[in-house]
Design a protein around this motif. Sequence first.
Motif, short mmCIF file in Angstrom:
data_model
loop_
_atom_site.label_atom_id
_atom_site.label_comp_id
_atom_site.label_asym_id
_atom_site.label_seq_id
_atom_site.Cartn_x
_atom_site.Cartn_y
_atom_site.Cartn_z
N GLN A 35 14.39 -109.29 17.41
CA GLN A 35 14.71 -107.86 16.79
C GLN A 35 13.35 -107.54 15.88
O GLN A 35 13.00 -106.43 15.66
N ALA A 36 12.59 -108.33 15.36
CA ALA A 36 11.41 -108.33 14.83
C ALA A 36 10.67 -107.34 15.67
O ALA A 36 9.74 -106.41 15.09
N ILE A 50 5.00 -108.15 26.13
CA ILE A 50 5.26 -109.58 27.03
C ILE A 50 6.47 -109.82 26.32
O ILE A 50 6.01 -110.55 25.12
N LEU A 51 7.40 -110.06 26.96
CA LEU A 51 8.91 -110.34 26.18
C LEU A 51 9.41 -111.60 26.71
O LEU A 51 9.92 -111.57 28.07
N ASP A 52 9.62 -112.65 26.03
CA ASP A 52 10.15 -113.78 26.59
C ASP A 52 11.80 -113.46 26.39
O ASP A 52 12.50 -112.88 25.73
N ILE A 53 12.48 -114.11 27.54
CA ILE A 53 13.93 -113.81 27.68
C ILE A 53 14.69 -114.68 26.78
O ILE A 53 15.56 -114.40 26.06
N GLY A 54 14.23 -116.05 26.57
CA GLY A 54 14.85 -116.89 25.65
C GLY A 54 14.43 -116.77 24.47
O GLY A 54 13.81 -117.89 24.00
N LEU A 55 14.77 -115.79 23.48
CA LEU A 55 14.37 -115.99 22.13
C LEU A 55 15.40 -116.60 21.25
O LEU A 55 16.77 -116.58 21.71
N PRO A 56 15.11 -116.85 20.04
CA PRO A 56 16.23 -117.64 19.09
C PRO A 56 17.18 -116.48 18.61
O PRO A 56 18.45 -117.12 18.25
N ASP A 57 16.88 -115.37 18.54
CA ASP A 57 18.03 -114.54 17.74
C ASP A 57 18.59 -113.61 18.86
O ASP A 57 19.96 -113.76 18.94
N ILE A 58 17.97 -112.83 19.52
CA ILE A 58 18.43 -112.13 20.58
C ILE A 58 17.69 -112.42 21.84
O ILE A 58 16.84 -112.60 21.97
N THR A 59 18.23 -112.10 23.07
CA THR A 59 17.65 -112.29 24.35
C THR A 59 16.72 -111.47 24.59
O THR A 59 16.78 -110.13 24.10
N GLY A 60 15.79 -111.58 25.37
CA GLY A 60 14.85 -110.45 25.74
C GLY A 60 15.20 -109.44 26.38
O GLY A 60 15.00 -108.24 26.24
N PHE A 61 16.57 -109.70 27.05
CA PHE A 61 17.24 -108.46 27.85
C PHE A 61 17.94 -107.66 26.77
O PHE A 61 17.71 -106.43 26.80
N GLU A 62 18.29 -108.17 25.90
CA GLU A 62 18.99 -107.27 24.78
C GLU A 62 17.94 -106.58 23.88
O GLU A 62 17.94 -105.34 23.62
N ALA A 63 16.85 -107.25 23.61
CA ALA A 63 15.71 -106.53 22.96
C ALA A 63 15.30 -105.43 23.68
O ALA A 63 14.76 -104.53 23.35
#
Length: 226
Positions: A35-36, A50-63
Motif C-alpha cells: 500500500q505504501a 520490482i514488486l514482491d507478491i508475498g507482502l505483509p499487508d496486501i499481495t503484489g497482485f492487489e498492489a
Amino acid sequence: MPHILIVEDEAAIADTLIYALQSDGFTTSWLGLGQAAVEHQRRTPADLIILDIGLPDITGFEACKQLRRFSEVPVMFLSARNGEIDRVVGLEIGADDYVVKPFSPREVTARVRAILKRMLPRPIAVAPSEVFQIDSERVQISYRGQPVSLTRHEFRLLHCLLEQPERVFSREQLLDAVGVAADAGYERSIDSHIKSLRAKLRLIAADAEPIQTHRGLGYSFSPGHS
C-alpha cells in the motif's frame, strides 16, 4: 538514469537488488509494504517497480491492480512460486515480467534494462483500415469513430495487428509487441487480452469480428470483417 522502486519485505533480498541495480547505474528506492508503494507511486513516480507478491499487508497482485488504476509503470513481479497460473495472472493484471526466487541479481538487472528498452516509444504508423484510427500522441485507438478504452498492453497488441492486415501473428510475436519477454511463460495469456479486446470492440460493433483466430497458429486483423 531510470529510477527503480523495490517493494520487498525481506531486507536481505532488497539490499541485494539495490546493490545490483545501483552498480549498473540505476537509482533506487525501497519500501516493504504494497500500500505504501501505491501511494509512493502517486506522489513520486518511479520508472519501473520490482514488486514482491508475498507482502505483509496486501499481495503484489492487489498492489499491481491498484497501480493500474492510475499508472502504466512497468512492473516486474518477484515470487517464490513458479506456477503457470501465477505467471498468467501476473500478466493479465498488467505485469511486464515475473522472476522466481532465488534469482540472479545480474539477471534481474538485465531484465529491468530489457523492459525499459521495450518501453521506448515505437514508430506508430497510420492504421491500414478506414474503420480504425490511431492517435500516437494520446496512445489512443478509435474504432468506427469511437475511442476504445485500452490498457497499455491492449493498445500495443491491437496496433501490432492493425499494422499488418491478414498477417497471422503467433502468441510469442504478440508478446514481443506488447513488450513482455516471451521467455516469461505468458504465451497463453495473450488469449485473455484478445478476449478483452474483442469484448470492447463488440460494444461498438456487435456484428463485426476484426480479430480473427487461427487455431494452433495465432491471430490476425481482417479488414473485411471490420
